[in-house]
Design a protein around this motif. Structure first.
Motif, PDB file in Angstrom:
ATOM      1  N   SER A   1       0.825  -1.201   0.000  1.00 37.57           N
ATOM      2  CA  SER A   1       0.000   0.000   0.000  1.00 37.57           C
ATOM      3  C   SER A   1       0.864   1.257   0.000  1.00 37.57           C
ATOM      4  O   SER A   1       2.022   1.253   0.444  1.00 37.57           O
ATOM      5  CB  SER A   1      -0.926   0.012   1.218  1.00 37.57           C
TER       6      SER A   1
ATOM      7  N   GLN B   1      -1.544   6.109  13.618  1.00 35.88           N
ATOM      8  CA  GLN B   1      -2.266   4.894  13.988  1.00 35.88           C
ATOM      9  C   GLN B   1      -3.673   4.885  13.395  1.00 35.88           C
ATOM     10  O   GLN B   1      -4.157   3.843  12.958  1.00 35.88           O
ATOM     11  CB  GLN B   1      -2.330   4.761  15.505  1.00 35.88           C
ATOM     12  N   GLN B   2      -4.322   6.032  13.356  1.00 32.62           N
ATOM     13  CA  GLN B   2      -5.677   6.093  12.801  1.00 32.62           C
ATOM     14  C   GLN B   2      -5.681   5.762  11.319  1.00 32.62           C
ATOM     15  O   GLN B   2      -6.549   5.027  10.834  1.00 32.62           O
ATOM     16  CB  GLN B   2      -6.278   7.478  13.031  1.00 32.62           C
ATOM     17  N   ALA B   3      -4.684   6.263  10.582  1.00 32.81           N
ATOM     18  CA  ALA B   3      -4.595   5.972   9.156  1.00 32.81           C
ATOM     19  C   ALA B   3      -4.277   4.498   8.934  1.00 32.81           C
ATOM     20  O   ALA B   3      -4.821   3.867   8.009  1.00 32.81           O
ATOM     21  CB  ALA B   3      -3.539   6.855   8.505  1.00 32.81           C
TER      22      ALA B   3
ATOM     23  N   SER C   1      -5.028   2.039  10.969  1.00 38.49           N
ATOM     24  CA  SER C   1      -6.235   1.294  11.321  1.00 38.49           C
ATOM     25  C   SER C   1      -7.231   1.293  10.165  1.00 38.49           C
ATOM     26  O   SER C   1      -7.831   0.259   9.841  1.00 38.49           O
ATOM     27  CB  SER C   1      -6.868   1.896  12.573  1.00 38.49           C
ATOM     28  N   LYS C   2      -7.394   2.440   9.540  1.00 38.06           N
ATOM     29  CA  LYS C   2      -8.322   2.546   8.422  1.00 38.06           C
ATOM     30  C   LYS C   2      -7.858   1.701   7.244  1.00 38.06           C
ATOM     31  O   LYS C   2      -8.669   1.019   6.594  1.00 38.06           O
ATOM     32  CB  LYS C   2      -8.450   4.013   8.010  1.00 38.06           C
ATOM     33  N   LYS C   3      -6.562   1.731   6.949  1.00 32.75           N
ATOM     34  CA  LYS C   3      -6.028   0.930   5.847  1.00 32.75           C
ATOM     35  C   LYS C   3      -6.146  -0.554   6.143  1.00 32.75           C
ATOM     36  O   LYS C   3      -6.517  -1.352   5.270  1.00 32.75           O
ATOM     37  CB  LYS C   3      -4.570   1.317   5.604  1.00 32.75           C
ATOM     38  N   TRP C   4      -5.868  -0.959   7.380  1.00 34.11           N
ATOM     39  CA  TRP C   4      -5.967  -2.375   7.757  1.00 34.11           C
ATOM     40  C   TRP C   4      -7.413  -2.858   7.635  1.00 34.11           C
ATOM     41  O   TRP C   4      -7.669  -3.973   7.190  1.00 34.11           O
ATOM     42  CB  TRP C   4      -5.451  -2.564   9.172  1.00 34.11           C
ATOM     43  N   LEU C   5      -8.356  -2.003   7.987  1.00 30.32           N
ATOM     44  CA  LEU C   5      -9.769  -2.359   7.848  1.00 30.32           C
ATOM     45  C   LEU C   5     -10.142  -2.543   6.379  1.00 30.32           C
ATOM     46  O   LEU C   5     -10.873  -3.476   6.028  1.00 30.32           O
ATOM     47  CB  LEU C   5     -10.642  -1.280   8.482  1.00 30.32           C
ATOM     48  N   SER C   6      -9.644  -1.667   5.517  1.00 31.14           N
ATOM     49  CA  SER C   6      -9.965  -1.780   4.094  1.00 31.14           C
ATOM     50  C   SER C   6      -9.368  -3.042   3.483  1.00 31.14           C
ATOM     51  O   SER C   6      -9.922  -3.608   2.536  1.00 31.14           O
ATOM     52  CB  SER C   6      -9.454  -0.547   3.336  1.00 31.14           C
TER      53      SER C   6
ATOM     54  N   ASP D   1     -12.823  -6.447   7.934  1.00 35.12           N
ATOM     55  CA  ASP D   1     -13.556  -6.414   9.204  1.00 35.12           C
ATOM     56  C   ASP D   1     -12.682  -6.155  10.419  1.00 35.12           C
ATOM     57  O   ASP D   1     -13.165  -6.184  11.552  1.00 35.12           O
ATOM     58  CB  ASP D   1     -14.323  -7.729   9.403  1.00 35.12           C
TER      59      ASP D   1
ATOM     60  N   ASN E   1      -9.919  -3.641  12.391  1.00 32.20           N
ATOM     61  CA  ASN E   1      -9.295  -2.320  12.435  1.00 32.20           C
ATOM     62  C   ASN E   1      -8.432  -2.099  13.675  1.00 32.20           C
ATOM     63  O   ASN E   1      -7.944  -1.000  13.905  1.00 32.20           O
ATOM     64  CB  ASN E   1     -10.375  -1.224  12.375  1.00 32.20           C
TER      65      ASN E   1
END
Length: 348
Positions: free
Chosen positions: A183, A223-225, A227-232, A236, A238
């Motif tokens: 990514s 960390q927020q970014a 988390s969002k990438k890991w969720l995408s 399911d 994050n």
């Protein structure tokens, strides 16, 4: 720069009574028939306290190579042997596991006569705790030379609970991690690193929770970014954790904590879970490097120099028991913190 988050920690239930039946051959495994009671530490380990001590001469009586190497994990060693038997692993692997640490002797360095080491035959099986511990020490030593303080982070990537088997979950976890490394977020912030697998088992819910602990060298990654990438990527999941490594001492603590274990103690206490883990992790790399660290051997090289054989380890222990001053003087080179130290875990 980000501050460290708190360590979530996973509580472990107490060990069940030792009332499991064993095949006749498993009972005969050297070093597993100690009458010592089980004692759990606060982290929920199954390891027993060693019955020998560096500073207690009375504990040196009848010390044998098997007791020296395998003392402290009798229950788990017995469980692994039983799992191997149930899974019908190859005879070669079984014999290697049972005889690990056999034919041990003491060597002395010719150009440094005060420097001794132990050589023996080793199974190097990932389910042999002494072999795994030695491998972990090698990996930790290599990583501590690669880590750049203030530019390295410990990143934990988790998966949301799934009801499918461990092998399926591990396949998915590794595929997702590969996608993450491709990514833009990852490529623009992280240069390289190493990842270590850990699988925890919850006996109450009978579920697996595999996750990766990643040492990543690079720049700040929100960390927020992440988390969002890991969720995408996962669809399911994050939950991620990012911790900044400030100093070499800080790095050493993280490395030794996460490199030394692939499965939680509860796995060994559940026969079905242990057998599933053995099958799921067969042929799978529990430690892998990527980016600028790719191809770095996670193993220290043996020191140069010529070594000569002095005596068998059994003969050394006999001298130690007799109070021989030379044996007592070199004894600390072979053990530390109540554990055996075997400098090089490859066969002679």
């Amino acid at each position: 720069m980000p501050t460290d988050s708190t360590d979530p920690g996973v509580p472990s239930p107490s060990d069940p009574p030792e009332n499991e039946s064993l095949p006749s051959w498993a009972v005969a495994i050297p070093g597993v028939d100690s009458p010592q009671p089980t004692l759990l530490d606060p982290q929920g380990t199954n390891d027993l306290p060693p019955s020998w001590s560096l500073t207690n001469p009375e504990s040196w009586q009848n010390l044998t190579p098997n007791r020296f190497r395998h003392d402290g994990w009798e229950h788990d060693r017995r469980r692994v042997a039983r799992a191997f038997s149930n899974l019908m692993v190859s005879e070669r692997r079984m014999i290697s596991f049972i005889s690990c640490g056999g034919d041990a002797w003491v060597e002395r360095r010719v150009d440094a006569p005060d420097h001794f080491r132990i050589r023996a035959t080793y199974c190097r099986d990932r389910w042999c705790k002494p072999c795994q511990s030695e491998r972990s020490r090698h990996i930790a030593a290599v990583l501590l030379e690669l880590i750049e303080p203030r530019a390295t982070r410990m990143i934990t990537l988790t998966l949301r609970h799934r009801d499918n088997g461990l092998k399926t979950q591990l396949d998915w976890l590794y595929r997702c991690f590969a996608r993450l490394r491709r990514s833009k977020l990852w490529k623009t912030t992280q240069r390289g690193g190493a990842a270590f697998l850990e699988c925890t088992w919850n006996p109450a819910t009978e579920t697996w929770h595999p996750h990766l602990h990643v040492l990543a060298v690079g720049s700040y990654i929100p960390q927020q970014a992440l988390s969002k990438k890991w969720l995408s990527i996962t669809g399911d999941s994050n939950v991620v954790d990012v911790r900044w490594i400030r100093t070499p001492t800080h790095a050493a603590r993280y490395v030794t904590k996460y490199v030394t274990k692939n499965v939680s103690a509860t796995v060994f206490r559940t026969p079905r879970a242990l057998e599933e883990a053995i099958v799921a992790m067969k042929g799978r790399r529990a430690a892998l490097t990527f980016g600028s660290w790719r191809g770095v051997p996670l193993r220290r090289t043996e020191p140069d120099g010529e070594w000569e054989r002095v005596e068998s380890l059994s003969e050394f222990f006999a001298r130690l028991d007799r109070g021989d001053e030379d044996a007592i003087a070199c004894w600390p080179q072979f053990a530390t913190n109540g554990r055996a130290v075997w400098p090089y875990d490859h066969p002679p």
